[in-house]
Design an enzyme around this catalytic site. Structure first.
Site, PDB file in Angstrom:
ATOM      1  CG  ASP A 112      -2.025  -1.025   1.136  1.00 41.21           C
ATOM      2  OD1 ASP A 112      -2.022  -1.801   0.158  1.00 41.21           O
ATOM      3  OD2 ASP A 112      -2.886  -1.062   2.034  1.00 41.21           O
ATOM      4  CG  ASP A 143     -12.713  -2.123  -1.522  1.00 42.09           C
ATOM      5  OD1 ASP A 143     -12.214  -3.245  -1.707  1.00 42.09           O
ATOM      6  OD2 ASP A 143     -12.278  -1.083  -2.037  1.00 42.09           O
TER       7      ASP A 143
END
Length: 257
Positions: free
Chosen positions: A8, A129
């Protein structure tokens, strides 16, 4: 089953968030390229990269870091975060990325997703998500009224190559994957499902392996690799393509004599 390490990116650094909260980020490395090389050295066959700045800004931000990683390693890369228009998708493919992960646009511009799936067959992955079964968008800052399973079915019809399912409440928490949600999603579609969020141990990985016959073909592991709760080599031995249980046993009992 694929074990896919996650990198990330936030301000060019490798970080992990807790439940998607940008205010609760933890820096694990100032050099994402070194991290990518480490995962390759430990046996990774695929890499998952998220541009966290991009997810917030609505456009790719960490282009330099993404390009540097793509040039430094030979394994395929999937990237998500801020890919909300055609030019952004073209941009990352031009960097040498193999798959583009679309999230927000899947909810807001499904027609664009269909066009991109036709333009890049097999290279468009949909990132779903979810928060309590509902799809979150715009870097998880907003929650829609769209059910995760409903979106997955629609995106399969649009030509998506796979679905990455992230349970936001579990992401970055090491609380274990949401097996029920994954089972429900995999049952609704025939394209591969990749699990993400909450994986904390080899036990969690083995519980996901039980869902492989139902269509859960991979798992993205983030925080647990960085904290040392999971060793990538051991994870690959446990559930990867050459996993130990796939190796025929040696039935030569003379070795025990």
């Amino acid at each position: 089953m694929d074990v896919i390490p996650a990198i990330d990116l936030l301000e060019g650094r490798c970080v992990r968030l807790y439940q998607g909260d940008y205010d609760r980020s933890q820096v694990f490395s100032e050099n994402p390229v070194d991290v990518a090389k480490q995962w390759v050295d430990e046996g990774a066959t695929r890499l998952h990269i998220v541009d966290l700045d991009g997810a917030k800004a609505g456009k790719v931000v960490n282009l330099g870091a993404i390009e540097a990683i793509a040039q430094a390693i030979s394994i395929p890369i999937e990237i998500g975060g801020g890919l909300r228009d055609r030019s952004s998708v073209e941009q990352v493919f031009n960097l040498g990325v193999q798959w583009a992960i679309l999230g927000t646009v899947a909810v807001e511009q499904p027609q664009l997703v269909q066009e991109l799936c036709q333009q890049y067959p097999g290279q468009i992955i949909i990132g779903i998500d979810a928060r309590n079964g509902l799809v979150a968008t715009r870097g998880w800052l907003e929650t829609s009224e769209v059910l995760a399973t409903q979106l997955a079915v629609q995106m399969q019809e649009m030509g998506a190559a796979a679905i990455i399912y992230t349970d936001i409440h579990r992401d970055g928490t090491l609380a274990g994957p949401n097996l029920d949600a994954l089972r429900e999603l995999a049952a609704a579609i025939s394209i591969p499902v990749i699990a993400s969020g909450g994986v904390s141990s080899v036990t969690d990985l083995l519980s996901l392996l039980a869902l492989e016959p139902q269509g859960v073909t991979g798992v993205i592991v983030g925080r647990a690799l960085y904290t040392g709760d999971i060793n990538l080599k051991e994870a690959l031995q446990a559930i990867g393509p050459g996993r130990i249980q796939d190796i025929p046993p040696n039935l030569d009992f003379s070795s025990f004599a």
